[in-house]
Scaffold this motif. Sequence first.
Motif, PDB file in Angstrom:
ATOM      1  N   LEU A  25      19.278  50.265 -38.797  1.00  0.00           N
ATOM      2  CA  LEU A  25      20.074  49.666 -37.832  1.00  0.00           C
ATOM      3  C   LEU A  25      21.566  50.082 -38.209  1.00  0.00           C
ATOM      4  N   ILE A  26      21.985  49.809 -39.344  1.00  0.00           N
ATOM      5  CA  ILE A  26      23.210  50.155 -39.728  1.00  0.00           C
ATOM      6  C   ILE A  26      23.541  51.507 -39.327  1.00  0.00           C
ATOM      7  N   SER A  27      22.904  52.460 -39.572  1.00  0.00           N
ATOM      8  CA  SER A  27      23.066  53.835 -39.612  1.00  0.00           C
ATOM      9  C   SER A  27      23.307  54.059 -37.823  1.00  0.00           C
ATOM     10  N   ASN A  28      22.757  53.334 -37.117  1.00  0.00           N
ATOM     11  CA  ASN A  28      22.788  53.488 -35.507  1.00  0.00           C
ATOM     12  C   ASN A  28      23.949  52.795 -34.956  1.00  0.00           C
ATOM     13  N   PHE A  29      24.917  51.812 -35.716  1.00  0.00           N
ATOM     14  CA  PHE A  29      25.995  51.574 -35.139  1.00  0.00           C
ATOM     15  C   PHE A  29      26.728  52.521 -34.821  1.00  0.00           C
ATOM     16  N   ARG A  30      27.676  52.125 -33.593  1.00  0.00           N
ATOM     17  CA  ARG A  30      28.361  53.395 -33.115  1.00  0.00           C
ATOM     18  C   ARG A  30      29.573  53.604 -34.436  1.00  0.00           C
ATOM     19  N   PRO A  31      29.823  54.925 -34.522  1.00  0.00           N
ATOM     20  CA  PRO A  31      30.921  55.401 -35.386  1.00  0.00           C
ATOM     21  C   PRO A  31      32.328  54.770 -35.037  1.00  0.00           C
ATOM     22  N   THR A  32      32.501  54.607 -34.019  1.00  0.00           N
ATOM     23  CA  THR A  32      33.797  54.143 -33.713  1.00  0.00           C
ATOM     24  C   THR A  32      33.955  52.536 -33.679  1.00  0.00           C
ATOM     25  N   THR A  33      32.735  51.839 -34.058  1.00  0.00           N
ATOM     26  CA  THR A  33      32.672  50.304 -34.161  1.00  0.00           C
ATOM     27  C   THR A  33      32.890  49.994 -35.671  1.00  0.00           C
ATOM     28  N   PRO A  41      22.717  45.967 -53.827  1.00  0.00           N
ATOM     29  CA  PRO A  41      24.070  46.663 -53.784  1.00  0.00           C
ATOM     30  C   PRO A  41      24.182  47.524 -52.699  1.00  0.00           C
ATOM     31  N   PRO A  42      25.429  47.692 -52.362  1.00  0.00           N
ATOM     32  CA  PRO A  42      25.669  48.440 -50.859  1.00  0.00           C
ATOM     33  C   PRO A  42      25.046  49.919 -51.027  1.00  0.00           C
ATOM     34  N   SER A  43      24.941  50.405 -52.348  1.00  0.00           N
ATOM     35  CA  SER A  43      24.304  51.783 -52.170  1.00  0.00           C
ATOM     36  C   SER A  43      22.749  51.945 -51.796  1.00  0.00           C
ATOM     37  N   SER A  44      22.277  50.754 -51.664  1.00  0.00           N
ATOM     38  CA  SER A  44      20.855  50.693 -51.364  1.00  0.00           C
ATOM     39  C   SER A  44      20.464  50.767 -49.818  1.00  0.00           C
ATOM     40  N   LEU A  45      21.819  50.780 -48.869  1.00  0.00           N
ATOM     41  CA  LEU A  45      21.631  50.313 -47.749  1.00  0.00           C
ATOM     42  C   LEU A  45      22.442  51.523 -46.879  1.00  0.00           C
ATOM     43  N   ILE A  46      23.553  52.031 -47.547  1.00  0.00           N
ATOM     44  CA  ILE A  46      24.391  53.068 -47.087  1.00  0.00           C
ATOM     45  C   ILE A  46      24.834  54.052 -47.956  1.00  0.00           C
ATOM     46  N   ASN A  47      25.285  55.100 -47.468  1.00  0.00           N
ATOM     47  CA  ASN A  47      25.681  56.156 -48.077  1.00  0.00           C
ATOM     48  C   ASN A  47      27.509  56.219 -47.810  1.00  0.00           C
ATOM     49  N   VAL A  48      28.174  55.368 -48.612  1.00  0.00           N
ATOM     50  CA  VAL A  48      29.625  55.010 -48.718  1.00  0.00           C
ATOM     51  C   VAL A  48      30.361  56.423 -47.953  1.00  0.00           C
ATOM     52  N   ASP A  49      30.097  57.428 -48.857  1.00  0.00           N
ATOM     53  CA  ASP A  49      31.063  58.521 -48.261  1.00  0.00           C
ATOM     54  C   ASP A  49      30.701  59.209 -46.868  1.00  0.00           C
ATOM     55  N   ALA A  92      29.847  57.333 -44.223  1.00  0.00           N
ATOM     56  CA  ALA A  92      30.094  56.107 -43.496  1.00  0.00           C
ATOM     57  C   ALA A  92      31.508  55.807 -43.416  1.00  0.00           C
ATOM     58  N   PRO A  93      32.335  56.325 -42.772  1.00  0.00           N
ATOM     59  CA  PRO A  93      33.905  55.565 -43.207  1.00  0.00           C
ATOM     60  C   PRO A  93      34.096  54.628 -42.308  1.00  0.00           C
ATOM     61  N   ASN A  94      33.410  54.239 -41.186  1.00  0.00           N
ATOM     62  CA  ASN A  94      33.447  52.914 -40.358  1.00  0.00           C
ATOM     63  C   ASN A  94      32.726  51.842 -41.007  1.00  0.00           C
ATOM     64  N   ILE A  95      32.134  51.944 -42.168  1.00  0.00           N
ATOM     65  CA  ILE A  95      31.450  50.615 -42.840  1.00  0.00           C
ATOM     66  C   ILE A  95      32.252  50.395 -43.861  1.00  0.00           C
ATOM     67  N   THR A  96      32.500  49.249 -44.062  1.00  0.00           N
ATOM     68  CA  THR A  96      33.433  48.701 -45.511  1.00  0.00           C
ATOM     69  C   THR A  96      32.466  47.698 -45.914  1.00  0.00           C
ATOM     70  N   VAL A 125      40.258  42.355 -39.062  1.00  0.00           N
ATOM     71  CA  VAL A 125      39.853  43.462 -38.264  1.00  0.00           C
ATOM     72  C   VAL A 125      40.593  43.449 -37.056  1.00  0.00           C
ATOM     73  N   PRO A 126      41.328  44.496 -36.501  1.00  0.00           N
ATOM     74  CA  PRO A 126      41.793  44.556 -35.238  1.00  0.00           C
ATOM     75  C   PRO A 126      40.863  44.396 -34.147  1.00  0.00           C
ATOM     76  N   PRO A 127      41.620  43.895 -33.065  1.00  0.00           N
ATOM     77  CA  PRO A 127      40.622  43.622 -31.792  1.00  0.00           C
ATOM     78  C   PRO A 127      39.682  44.808 -31.325  1.00  0.00           C
ATOM     79  N   GLY A 128      38.512  44.473 -30.948  1.00  0.00           N
ATOM     80  CA  GLY A 128      37.466  45.645 -30.673  1.00  0.00           C
ATOM     81  C   GLY A 128      36.268  45.066 -31.082  1.00  0.00           C
ATOM     82  N   SER A 129      35.308  46.065 -31.021  1.00  0.00           N
ATOM     83  CA  SER A 129      33.855  45.751 -31.590  1.00  0.00           C
ATOM     84  C   SER A 129      33.699  45.744 -32.945  1.00  0.00           C
ATOM     85  N   LEU A 130      32.879  44.529 -33.119  1.00  0.00           N
ATOM     86  CA  LEU A 130      32.805  44.439 -34.814  1.00  0.00           C
ATOM     87  C   LEU A 130      31.271  44.061 -35.092  1.00  0.00           C
ATOM     88  N   ASN A 131      30.558  44.841 -36.122  1.00  0.00           N
ATOM     89  CA  ASN A 131      29.622  44.435 -36.611  1.00  0.00           C
ATOM     90  C   ASN A 131      29.732  43.741 -38.016  1.00  0.00           C
TER      91      ASN A 131
END
Length: 346
Positions: A38-46, A56-64, A66-70, A99-105
């Motif tokens: 589900l995280i990987s399918n979130f829009r890159p612009t969101t 830990p976050p490393s078990s869910l995402i590859n930080v390098d 996923a620049p749109n994920i903090t 977070v600036p206005p716009g879509s947010l997950n």
Amino acid sequence: MSLFSSIINNPIGLKPHQSLIILQSSSAQTCYPILRNLISNFRPTTQTLLFCFLHPPSSLINVDEAPNITAFDFTERIPGYDDPWCDPQDEILARINSVPPGSLNVIIDSVDTLTSDLGSTPKTYKFIRTLLGLITTRSEPSILTLHVQPSPLLDLLTQTSLSPTLIHLTAHPPAIITHIASAYLTHPPPVGPADNFWSIFIPFSERIHESERLVYGPEGNGTSAGAWVSKGTREFVVEVLVRGGGKRGVERTVEGWKGDVPCDLQALGSLKSIWTRRKTEEARPDPTQNVSFNLNLTPSQERSRAQVPLPYAHEGNPVATTGAILYDPDSADDIDDDDPDEDLDI
């Protein structure tokens, strides 16, 4: 495309928009593969904020990648071990408001650990309600995703008072489907009647100890086939509930997960035996076929048989008669017609 696939592939594009997604795991089956997908399918612009309390976050995402994920790692902040321990609520709210206005997950993994840190179920519920308020008031469609396990808080999070719309994905071990098919002779829809299946599946799956017995008991496979197994053997069943997204108000289906993608239940290798058994039962030969005489009736014979009166004495209508005892003495009976008390003045 199935309901489950449409949720995973484009969660923010559902009509009507769903602001709250609950992913439910248990000790018998984890839904971590769904959360990662589900995280990987979130829009890159969101913009996506990931708050990790359990893993830990490393078990869910590859930080390098996923620049749109903090990601924010709270796994090392433990009350009683950190001196001083800092309540994460203010920090989380501040991060969301920045977070600036716009879509947010916003993703919280997991709410149960957050509840343990805060030390109060009502306090956690109030905090989640505040988060959802920030999500639903944004100018663009946004989503709050919560990873939970069965707990008193889960009952509060699924109430319409918190959110009229809801996507609730619950991971179950395939052994539940196999057990229901063998013990209750009930198959999931569309193979079997939906009403019969849900009337058995829902109360059975809510008894967590039953799932644990099927997985970890003497006849279980001893694993929930979670994130730590290979993609080729990772498969489980997903109960999908969408509230406020259909004509009937609530849609409920049961689908499969194999590898890292949704699939039909019939694609799961662990359930192959129940489909084979059902086909065998449907293919059983007719005992009236291939015999030297006819065991069936023609339509005219059936009409003639229906016209034959039933050989019952009363046919449901009682006959009114007076009771009487009729006795015919035989030669061996000693019968004296004289009255033995004839000389008495009675």
